[in-house]
Motif scaffolding. Structure first.
Motif, mmCIF file in Angstrom:
data_model
loop_
_atom_site.group_PDB
_atom_site.id
_atom_site.type_symbol
_atom_site.label_atom_id
_atom_site.label_comp_id
_atom_site.label_asym_id
_atom_site.label_seq_id
_atom_site.Cartn_x
_atom_site.Cartn_y
_atom_site.Cartn_z
ATOM 1 N N TRP A 105 -12.808 50.756 28.575
ATOM 2 C CA TRP A 105 -12.957 51.120 29.984
ATOM 3 C C TRP A 105 -11.688 51.763 30.525
ATOM 4 C CZ3 TRP A 105 -16.391 52.635 32.994
ATOM 5 C CH2 TRP A 105 -16.254 52.587 34.384
ATOM 6 N N LYS B 104 -11.451 55.430 32.265
ATOM 7 C CA LYS B 104 -10.824 55.688 33.558
ATOM 8 C C LYS B 104 -9.742 56.769 33.428
ATOM 9 C CE LYS B 104 -9.646 51.468 34.635
ATOM 10 N NZ LYS B 104 -9.100 50.347 35.446
ATOM 11 N N SER C 254 -9.870 60.225 35.450
ATOM 12 C CA SER C 254 -8.755 60.697 36.266
ATOM 13 C C SER C 254 -8.282 62.076 35.801
ATOM 14 C CB SER C 254 -7.594 59.693 36.181
ATOM 15 O OG SER C 254 -6.471 60.143 36.905
#
Length: 310
Positions: A77, A81, A85
């Motif tokens: 995870w 992320k 981003s």
């Protein structure tokens, strides 16, 4: 409801994406060993030892497996992320470059498109860098040939691409096509891209501690070895099947954690980095088809402006 039912059934029977290929040998060994123990029990050999259930309590093994899976998913995870981003920072930086940097000569638009393609190149080189692959033809259409050749000899290609983007922004500032506030904003987004790269490298270069991984595997083997002795007195000829099912459960959980702890590869459960990079390329291509309102109103007058753009 019928479609959902069919999807549910298809998922349960799906082999691709599961860890069955990685653990089927363990399952067969567990089942075969359990069958051997049941044969020995049938011939009245003293193999039934329920007391062995106290050697490795199930709750202890369960907690270890849960910790292993949670740790691996946290890495998965965190990688997702970081790439989310990276996508957002790329889109914001591309939008600002396309809208904010003024075009005072005919070749400025081409230079901006080259810079936007370098943003896609940063994502592609990051993908290749995380997979420990060399620069390939996937990057050839995203940059001038001179840069492509130079990129092949770099140890960390994403850093070189980030340098080229930053150098382009600084050059536009020196040409007075970008004011200090805009430059600072864009440099901050570029810094965020490099931070995303560093976060992914941290995930890649910090695997699960070896001692912990070895100890967990040893406990799994010991537990599956002792299990038939614990259950043969109750289950008899069913010992092999139940041992195989337990092996499928515990080895499957451990294999899932092993597969997703490095989310940047080619496994079905890894992050779809190729699709993410392709989406970013489509986004950039769509952006370059748009004309900012300020330039659409001024038409060709933009190229007749003096070098003082502000």
């Amino acid at each position: 409801m019928t479609a959902e039912k069919n999807t549910w059934l298809r998922t349960k029977l799906q082999f691709k994406g599961s860890v069955m290929k990685a653990i089927y040998k363990h399952i067969l060994w567990c089942g075969a060993f359990g069958f051997v123990i049941s044969v020995l029990y049938h011939f009245e050999q003293p193999v039934s030892q329920p007391i062995l259930a106290n050697v490795i309590p199930s709750i202890v093994l369960g907690l270890l497996l849960v910790f292993r899976t949670n740790t691996a998913y946290e890495r998965f995870w965190e990688g997702r992320k970081c790439w989310g981003s990276l996508v957002n920072n790329t889109r914001n930086l591309a939008r600002q470059i396309w809208v904010s940097i003024d075009e005072i000569s005919a070749e400025d638009k081409d230079n901006k498109i080259t810079a936007l393609n370098l943003l896609v190149a940063f994502a592609v080189t990051t993908k290749l860098h995380l997979r420990e692959e060399a620069v390939n033809s996937e990057l050839e259409d995203l940059m001038p040939s001179s840069k492509y050749i130079k990129l092949k000899i770099m140890n960390n290609p994403p850093i070189e691409v980030a340098f080229w983007i930053g150098d382009y922004l600084q050059e536009q500032h020196h040409r007075n096509c970008l004011n200090s506030y805009q430059l600072t904003s864009m440099q901050e987004l570029l810094n965020n891209l490099v931070d995303n790269l560093g976060a992914c490298e941290r995930i890649l270069k910090t695997p699960m501690p070896l001692a912990y991984a070895i100890h967990l595997k040893q406990l799994l083997l010991l537990y599956c070895f002792l299990l038939p002795f614990q259950i043969v007195g109750t289950l008899g000829w069913w010992t092999g099947l139940i041992s195989a099912l337990v092996g499928f459960t515990v080895f499957g959980i451990e294999a899932i954690g092993l597969e997703i702890e490095n989310p940047f590869g080619y496994d079905p459960n890894d992050l779809p980095l190729d699709a993410i990079c392709a989406t970013m390329k489509r986004n950039i291509d769509d952006l370059t088809t748009l004309t900012p309102n300020a330039r659409s109103q001024s038409g060709n007058l933009t190229y007749e402006k003096s070098s003082d753009c502000f």
